[in-house]
Motif scaffolding. Structure first.
Motif, mmCIF file in Angstrom:
data_model
loop_
_atom_site.group_PDB
_atom_site.id
_atom_site.type_symbol
_atom_site.label_atom_id
_atom_site.label_comp_id
_atom_site.label_asym_id
_atom_site.label_seq_id
_atom_site.Cartn_x
_atom_site.Cartn_y
_atom_site.Cartn_z
ATOM 1 N N LEU A 137 1.074 -1.341 0.101
ATOM 2 C CA LEU A 137 -0.007 0.001 -0.036
ATOM 3 C C LEU A 137 0.970 1.160 -0.025
ATOM 4 C CD1 LEU A 137 -3.030 1.027 0.175
ATOM 5 C CD2 LEU A 137 -2.774 1.310 2.594
ATOM 6 N N GLU A 138 2.056 1.213 0.492
ATOM 7 C CA GLU A 138 2.908 2.386 0.701
ATOM 8 C C GLU A 138 4.090 2.626 -0.387
ATOM 9 O OE1 GLU A 138 4.919 2.201 4.417
ATOM 10 O OE2 GLU A 138 6.274 0.412 4.086
ATOM 11 N N GLU A 139 3.950 1.497 -1.425
ATOM 12 C CA GLU A 139 4.777 1.783 -2.481
ATOM 13 C C GLU A 139 4.930 3.046 -3.310
ATOM 14 O OE1 GLU A 139 5.665 -0.332 -6.739
ATOM 15 O OE2 GLU A 139 4.673 -1.537 -5.299
ATOM 16 N N GLN A 155 -4.791 6.289 3.561
ATOM 17 C CA GLN A 155 -6.064 6.328 3.838
ATOM 18 C C GLN A 155 -6.783 6.561 2.151
ATOM 19 O OE1 GLN A 155 -7.235 8.685 7.056
ATOM 20 N NE2 GLN A 155 -6.210 7.276 8.600
ATOM 21 N N ASP A 156 -6.009 7.589 1.457
ATOM 22 C CA ASP A 156 -6.412 7.820 0.395
ATOM 23 C C ASP A 156 -6.351 6.633 -0.625
ATOM 24 O OD1 ASP A 156 -7.598 10.541 0.314
ATOM 25 O OD2 ASP A 156 -5.514 11.407 0.006
ATOM 26 N N ARG A 157 -5.412 6.021 -0.508
ATOM 27 C CA ARG A 157 -5.043 4.919 -1.387
ATOM 28 C C ARG A 157 -6.102 3.734 -1.232
ATOM 29 N NH1 ARG A 157 1.503 3.886 -2.641
ATOM 30 N NH2 ARG A 157 1.708 6.010 -3.690
ATOM 31 N N ALA A 158 -6.248 3.444 -0.105
ATOM 32 C CA ALA A 158 -7.267 2.509 0.245
ATOM 33 C C ALA A 158 -8.476 2.869 -0.105
ATOM 34 C CB ALA A 158 -7.269 2.240 1.757
ATOM 35 N N ALA A 159 -8.972 4.169 0.077
ATOM 36 C CA ALA A 159 -10.285 4.745 -0.299
ATOM 37 C C ALA A 159 -10.256 4.502 -1.751
ATOM 38 C CB ALA A 159 -10.509 6.226 -0.069
ATOM 39 N N VAL A 161 -9.617 2.178 -3.696
ATOM 40 C CA VAL A 161 -10.155 0.770 -4.259
ATOM 41 C C VAL A 161 -11.384 0.543 -3.487
ATOM 42 C CG1 VAL A 161 -7.769 -0.066 -4.910
ATOM 43 C CG2 VAL A 161 -8.423 -0.325 -2.604
ATOM 44 N N GLY A 162 -11.948 1.418 -2.738
ATOM 45 C CA GLY A 162 -13.191 1.163 -2.047
ATOM 46 C C GLY A 162 -13.185 0.726 -0.817
ATOM 47 N N PHE A 163 -11.981 0.818 -0.083
ATOM 48 C CA PHE A 163 -12.069 0.421 1.370
ATOM 49 C C PHE A 163 -11.975 1.714 2.238
ATOM 50 C CE2 PHE A 163 -9.544 -0.928 5.057
ATOM 51 C CZ PHE A 163 -10.444 -1.652 5.620
ATOM 52 N N ASP A 164 -13.145 2.221 2.403
ATOM 53 C CA ASP A 164 -13.538 3.472 2.871
ATOM 54 C C ASP A 164 -14.764 3.585 3.768
ATOM 55 O OD1 ASP A 164 -12.926 6.043 3.716
ATOM 56 O OD2 ASP A 164 -13.235 6.946 1.802
ATOM 57 N N TRP A 165 -14.901 4.628 4.598
ATOM 58 C CA TRP A 165 -16.404 4.835 5.138
ATOM 59 C C TRP A 165 -17.182 5.701 4.111
ATOM 60 C CZ3 TRP A 165 -16.863 2.561 9.712
ATOM 61 C CH2 TRP A 165 -15.742 2.274 10.679
ATOM 62 N N ASP A 166 -18.632 5.420 4.183
ATOM 63 C CA ASP A 166 -19.463 6.187 3.331
ATOM 64 C C ASP A 166 -19.494 7.665 3.556
ATOM 65 O OD1 ASP A 166 -19.981 3.625 1.995
ATOM 66 O OD2 ASP A 166 -21.914 3.309 3.451
ATOM 67 N N ASP A 167 -19.253 8.048 4.821
ATOM 68 C CA ASP A 167 -19.318 9.455 5.247
ATOM 69 C C ASP A 167 -18.619 9.536 6.581
ATOM 70 O OD1 ASP A 167 -20.941 8.401 7.318
ATOM 71 O OD2 ASP A 167 -22.679 8.703 6.001
ATOM 72 N N ALA A 168 -18.726 10.728 7.092
ATOM 73 C CA ALA A 168 -17.948 11.079 8.492
ATOM 74 C C ALA A 168 -18.342 10.273 9.714
ATOM 75 C CB ALA A 168 -17.828 12.592 8.583
ATOM 76 N N LEU A 169 -19.628 9.771 9.567
ATOM 77 C CA LEU A 169 -20.379 9.228 10.882
ATOM 78 C C LEU A 169 -19.272 8.066 11.080
ATOM 79 C CD1 LEU A 169 -23.807 9.640 10.194
ATOM 80 C CD2 LEU A 169 -22.337 10.923 11.673
ATOM 81 N N GLY A 170 -18.762 7.211 10.117
ATOM 82 C CA GLY A 170 -17.846 5.995 10.354
ATOM 83 C C GLY A 170 -16.796 6.371 11.232
ATOM 84 N N PRO A 171 -15.712 7.175 10.603
ATOM 85 C CA PRO A 171 -14.588 7.819 11.319
ATOM 86 C C PRO A 171 -14.960 8.342 12.715
ATOM 87 C CG PRO A 171 -14.779 9.020 9.199
ATOM 88 C CD PRO A 171 -15.818 7.978 9.315
ATOM 89 N N LEU A 172 -16.072 8.994 12.685
ATOM 90 C CA LEU A 172 -16.335 9.848 14.175
ATOM 91 C C LEU A 172 -16.537 8.531 15.121
ATOM 92 C CD1 LEU A 172 -16.860 12.178 15.853
ATOM 93 C CD2 LEU A 172 -19.107 12.162 15.022
ATOM 94 N N ALA A 173 -17.352 7.685 14.602
ATOM 95 C CA ALA A 173 -17.498 6.532 15.565
ATOM 96 C C ALA A 173 -16.509 5.747 16.013
ATOM 97 C CB ALA A 173 -18.531 5.458 15.119
#
Length: 273
Positions: A137-139, A155-159, A161-173
């Motif tokens: 991931l860090e290459e 986190q940008d790179r993971a996002a 390919v779709g590995f991300d929260w839908d909105d800010a509520l996920g990371p807030l939790a």
């Protein structure tokens, strides 16, 4: 007062506006410096590394300062580094400034297919993932990238390919969850740490979660922290000023007394008496 005297100080002279120059002028200057200046001629890609990093930081400081003339000059210093490396590479027969410009234009066209290609807007990280298979991931991320920025880019790179929260509520939790895990490692009776190694790991998780929350809300964590650092320095300096006005030093005061000055600073910022 004599007839030719004036009660006003003379206006300070403004720095002259540099004469307009082209990129070709700058490139010609760099080649001339390499040919005729002993110091410039001795430089290599390796010897120039510290200057590139320093100049990038000075550009960042100029942006924060908001003075256009300073930013103009610092961008010139940073551009000098680009020219320097390009001419050194040119002398080695590796590539030249035109090749640097060509690679940039090609890359920007590829990153904006909705403007220069088939008209379809795509996520850059998704396009990159589809084009290349990274060994990790860090290459490709610089080894010296600051930790907050590295977390944001990972986190940008993971996002991408779709590995991300839908909105800010996920990371807030997630931030709330990580705070609770940190709290569980601190003794509520004594404030002591129950497991230092575990606490370091959990605090790292908390910071990572906060970076993710920043990213999902359109804030870069490093910039947000820079802003808070500057605010803390400003408030602390005001605390010292208020204490000195009372004939006191902060280092001689109890925490309770220091807190009173801190509260006074915040009231002053809000315009309260």
């Amino acid at each position: 007062m004599s007839a030719d005297a004036t009660p006003f100080a003379p206006e300070p002279e403004l720095p002259p506006v540099p004469a307009p120059r082209t990129m070709d002028d700058a490139l010609a200057l760099m080649r001339d410096l390499r040919a005729r200046c002993e110091w410039d001629a001795a430089q290599t890609h390796q010897s120039l590394r510290p200057y590139l990093i320093e100049e990038a930081h000075e550009v960042d400081d100029a942006i924060a300062g908001g003075e256009d003339a300073v930013l103009r000059d610092e961008l010139g210093d940073l551009f000098l580094q680009v020219l320097f490396h390009s001419v050194v590479a040119e002398e080695r027969g590796a590539f030249g400034m035109a090749d640097v410009a060509g690679a940039l234009v090609a890359k920007m066209h590829a990153r904006h297919p909705h403007l220069y290609g088939d008209g379809i807007r795509r996520s850059w990280e998704r396009m990159k993932a589809a084009k290349t298979r990274r060994s990790s991931l860090e290459e490709g991320l610089p080894a010296g990238l600051p930790s907050l920025h590295r977390a944001h880019r990972l986190q940008d790179r993971a996002a991408g390919v779709g590995f991300d929260w839908d909105d800010a509520l996920g990371p807030l939790a997630k931030v709330r969850e990580e705070v609770e895990e940190v709290a569980a490692l601190i003794d509520p009776a004594t404030g002591g740490v129950r497991d230092q190694d575990a606490l370091e790991a959990e605090l790292g998780d908390l910071l990572f979660a906060v970076v993710n929350l920043c990213r999902k809300t359109g804030v870069h964590a490093a910039l947000g922290l820079d802003r808070t650092n500057a605010k803390f320095v400003r408030r602390y300096a005001t605390m010292e000023r208020l204490a000195a006005a009372d004939g006191r030093r902060l280092s001689d005061l109890s925490l309770e007394e220091q807190d009173r000055y801190w509260d006074a600073v915040k009231r002053e910022e809000r315009g309260e008496s």
